[in-house]
Design a protein around this motif. Structure first.
Motif, PDB file in Angstrom:
ATOM      1  N   MET A 176      18.203 -12.462   0.514  1.00 25.66           N
ATOM      2  CA  MET A 176      17.482 -11.194   0.469  1.00 25.66           C
ATOM      3  C   MET A 176      16.121 -11.426  -0.184  1.00 25.66           C
ATOM      4  N   LEU A 177      15.100 -10.909   0.452  1.00 24.73           N
ATOM      5  CA  LEU A 177      13.727 -11.070  -0.029  1.00 24.73           C
ATOM      6  C   LEU A 177      13.212  -9.717  -0.504  1.00 24.73           C
ATOM      7  N   LYS A 178      12.712  -9.690  -1.729  1.00 23.10           N
ATOM      8  CA  LYS A 178      12.102  -8.481  -2.272  1.00 23.10           C
ATOM      9  C   LYS A 178      10.601  -8.726  -2.370  1.00 23.10           C
ATOM     10  N   VAL A 179       9.820  -7.707  -2.062  1.00 24.04           N
ATOM     11  CA  VAL A 179       8.361  -7.841  -2.058  1.00 24.04           C
ATOM     12  C   VAL A 179       7.752  -6.674  -2.831  1.00 24.04           C
ATOM     13  N   ILE A 180       6.779  -6.986  -3.674  1.00 25.64           N
ATOM     14  CA  ILE A 180       5.905  -5.960  -4.250  1.00 25.64           C
ATOM     15  C   ILE A 180       4.507  -6.226  -3.712  1.00 25.64           C
ATOM     16  N   ALA A 181       3.949  -5.244  -2.999  1.00 25.63           N
ATOM     17  CA  ALA A 181       2.587  -5.376  -2.472  1.00 25.63           C
ATOM     18  C   ALA A 181       1.756  -4.255  -3.070  1.00 25.63           C
ATOM     19  N   GLN A 182       0.598  -4.616  -3.618  1.00 25.80           N
ATOM     20  CA  GLN A 182      -0.215  -3.633  -4.328  1.00 25.80           C
ATOM     21  C   GLN A 182      -1.605  -3.522  -3.709  1.00 25.80           C
ATOM     22  N   ASP A 183      -2.016  -2.273  -3.484  1.00 21.87           N
ATOM     23  CA  ASP A 183      -3.353  -1.982  -2.964  1.00 21.87           C
ATOM     24  C   ASP A 183      -4.120  -1.172  -3.995  1.00 21.87           C
ATOM     25  N   PHE A 184      -5.414  -1.391  -4.028  1.00 22.20           N
ATOM     26  CA  PHE A 184      -6.298  -0.648  -4.928  1.00 22.20           C
ATOM     27  C   PHE A 184      -7.378   0.010  -4.068  1.00 22.20           C
ATOM     28  N   ILE A 185      -7.246   1.338  -3.936  1.00 21.09           N
ATOM     29  CA  ILE A 185      -8.066   2.107  -2.989  1.00 21.09           C
ATOM     30  C   ILE A 185      -9.179   2.838  -3.745  1.00 21.09           C
ATOM     31  N   ARG A 186     -10.357   2.879  -3.145  1.00 17.92           N
ATOM     32  CA  ARG A 186     -11.462   3.633  -3.757  1.00 17.92           C
ATOM     33  C   ARG A 186     -11.080   5.112  -3.874  1.00 17.92           C
ATOM     34  N   ALA A 187     -11.422   5.708  -5.005  1.00 19.21           N
ATOM     35  CA  ALA A 187     -10.985   7.084  -5.299  1.00 19.21           C
ATOM     36  C   ALA A 187     -11.353   8.046  -4.177  1.00 19.21           C
ATOM     37  N   GLU A 188     -12.545   7.900  -3.631  1.00 17.52           N
ATOM     38  CA  GLU A 188     -13.009   8.864  -2.631  1.00 17.52           C
ATOM     39  C   GLU A 188     -12.306   8.699  -1.284  1.00 17.52           C
ATOM     40  N   ALA A 189     -11.519   7.633  -1.137  1.00 17.03           N
ATOM     41  CA  ALA A 189     -10.851   7.375   0.149  1.00 17.03           C
ATOM     42  C   ALA A 189      -9.351   7.673   0.116  1.00 17.03           C
ATOM     43  N   ILE A 190      -8.837   8.172  -0.996  1.00 21.15           N
ATOM     44  CA  ILE A 190      -7.389   8.409  -1.091  1.00 21.15           C
ATOM     45  C   ILE A 190      -6.929   9.398  -0.011  1.00 21.15           C
ATOM     46  N   GLY A 191      -7.731  10.413   0.238  1.00 20.14           N
ATOM     47  CA  GLY A 191      -7.381  11.378   1.282  1.00 20.14           C
ATOM     48  C   GLY A 191      -7.383  10.778   2.681  1.00 20.14           C
ATOM     49  N   ILE A 192      -8.204   9.758   2.884  1.00 25.64           N
ATOM     50  CA  ILE A 192      -8.267   9.096   4.195  1.00 25.64           C
ATOM     51  C   ILE A 192      -7.047   8.197   4.405  1.00 25.64           C
ATOM     52  N   VAL A 193      -6.658   7.462   3.357  1.00 27.79           N
ATOM     53  CA  VAL A 193      -5.557   6.498   3.546  1.00 27.79           C
ATOM     54  C   VAL A 193      -4.190   7.175   3.499  1.00 27.79           C
ATOM     55  N   THR A 194      -4.107   8.354   2.929  1.00 31.28           N
ATOM     56  CA  THR A 194      -2.794   9.005   2.783  1.00 31.28           C
ATOM     57  C   THR A 194      -2.028   9.109   4.116  1.00 31.28           C
ATOM     58  N   PRO A 195      -2.623   9.661   5.188  1.00 35.44           N
ATOM     59  CA  PRO A 195      -1.842   9.723   6.432  1.00 35.44           C
ATOM     60  C   PRO A 195      -1.574   8.344   7.032  1.00 35.44           C
ATOM     61  N   LEU A 196      -2.461   7.391   6.790  1.00 30.02           N
ATOM     62  CA  LEU A 196      -2.239   6.028   7.292  1.00 30.02           C
ATOM     63  C   LEU A 196      -1.027   5.409   6.590  1.00 30.02           C
ATOM     64  N   TYR A 197      -0.953   5.553   5.268  1.00 25.90           N
ATOM     65  CA  TYR A 197       0.211   5.052   4.527  1.00 25.90           C
ATOM     66  C   TYR A 197       1.492   5.739   4.999  1.00 25.90           C
ATOM     67  N   ARG A 198       1.425   7.046   5.186  1.00 23.23           N
ATOM     68  CA  ARG A 198       2.645   7.772   5.589  1.00 23.23           C
ATOM     69  C   ARG A 198       3.133   7.285   6.953  1.00 23.23           C
ATOM     70  N   GLU A 199       2.197   7.056   7.867  1.00 16.85           N
ATOM     71  CA  GLU A 199       2.598   6.559   9.189  1.00 16.85           C
ATOM     72  C   GLU A 199       3.164   5.146   9.073  1.00 16.85           C
ATOM     73  N   LEU A 200       2.526   4.313   8.259  1.00 18.97           N
ATOM     74  CA  LEU A 200       3.015   2.931   8.074  1.00 18.97           C
ATOM     75  C   LEU A 200       4.440   2.924   7.518  1.00 18.97           C
ATOM     76  N   VAL A 201       4.695   3.775   6.536  1.00 19.39           N
ATOM     77  CA  VAL A 201       6.040   3.830   5.945  1.00 19.39           C
ATOM     78  C   VAL A 201       7.058   4.319   6.976  1.00 19.39           C
ATOM     79  N   GLU A 202       6.692   5.377   7.689  1.00 19.34           N
ATOM     80  CA  GLU A 202       7.634   5.958   8.658  1.00 19.34           C
ATOM     81  C   GLU A 202       7.998   4.951   9.749  1.00 19.34           C
ATOM     82  N   LEU A 203       6.982   4.268  10.290  1.00 15.36           N
ATOM     83  CA  LEU A 203       7.244   3.342  11.391  1.00 15.36           C
ATOM     84  C   LEU A 203       7.934   2.076  10.891  1.00 15.36           C
ATOM     85  N   THR A 204       7.595   1.626   9.690  1.00 14.25           N
ATOM     86  CA  THR A 204       8.235   0.418   9.166  1.00 14.25           C
ATOM     87  C   THR A 204       9.711   0.658   8.905  1.00 14.25           C
ATOM     88  N   ARG A 205      10.041   1.838   8.403  1.00 17.00           N
ATOM     89  CA  ARG A 205      11.461   2.131   8.132  1.00 17.00           C
ATOM     90  C   ARG A 205      12.300   2.122   9.410  1.00 17.00           C
TER      91      ARG A 205
END
Lengths: 95, 95
Positions: A1-30
């Motif tokens: 079993m492989l466990k992974v921690i991946a960390q991103d550091f997003i510019r404050a003004e772009a959090i609203g832009i990446v939010t739907p991208l992250y949600r789609e990535l999580v949904e499709l990856t699951r």
């Protein structure tokens, strides 16, 4: 079993832009047949610090994930808003 | 729900010393009534890099954990072998 921690550091003004991208990535990856766990968190002290905790059967499964259409489409769109280079740790179970 | 990543960096020559301390800490912590998850991993690239992934109902439960006999007894024994300062991140669920 492989466990992974991946960390991103997003510019404050772009959090609203990446939010739907992250949600789609999580949904499709699951939905990937080999995905055993794929959860996304934010640092309570830094809302631009995003932390994935992932569980895969092995490295080959992680490599397949990184080759999916959704990963290859969404991750570069997210990475366009990084304020610093992301990090990842591949881990073995200790206890 | 509170998720925590706590990371320790142990001197290579002390890994054998801390191993039973970590195992006891994990075993006793999992018996705490408020503990929802407490898993310990090692970095595949660095056997002295230990990573806890913890789940607690809230900050009060984490504070109770840090006040337990086992935490207060074992953590200083482990910390005597750190090669650099440990880190921790308190996280909220994002997706």
């Amino acid at each position: 079993m492989l466990k992974v921690i991946a960390q991103d550091f997003i510019r404050a003004e772009a959090i609203g832009i990446v939010t739907p991208l992250y949600r789609e990535l999580v949904e499709l990856t699951r939905r990937e047949p080999l995905c055993m766990g794929y959860d996304l968190f934010t640092d309570q002290k830094d809302p631009g610090h995003f932390i994935f905790i992932e569980t895969w059967p092995d490295r080959a499964a992680l490599d397949l994930h990184c080759a999916t259409e959704h990963f290859r489409r969404l991750v570069p769109q997210i990475d366009a808003h990084l304020r610093e280079r992301g990090t990842y740790i591949l881990m073995d179970v200790f206890a």
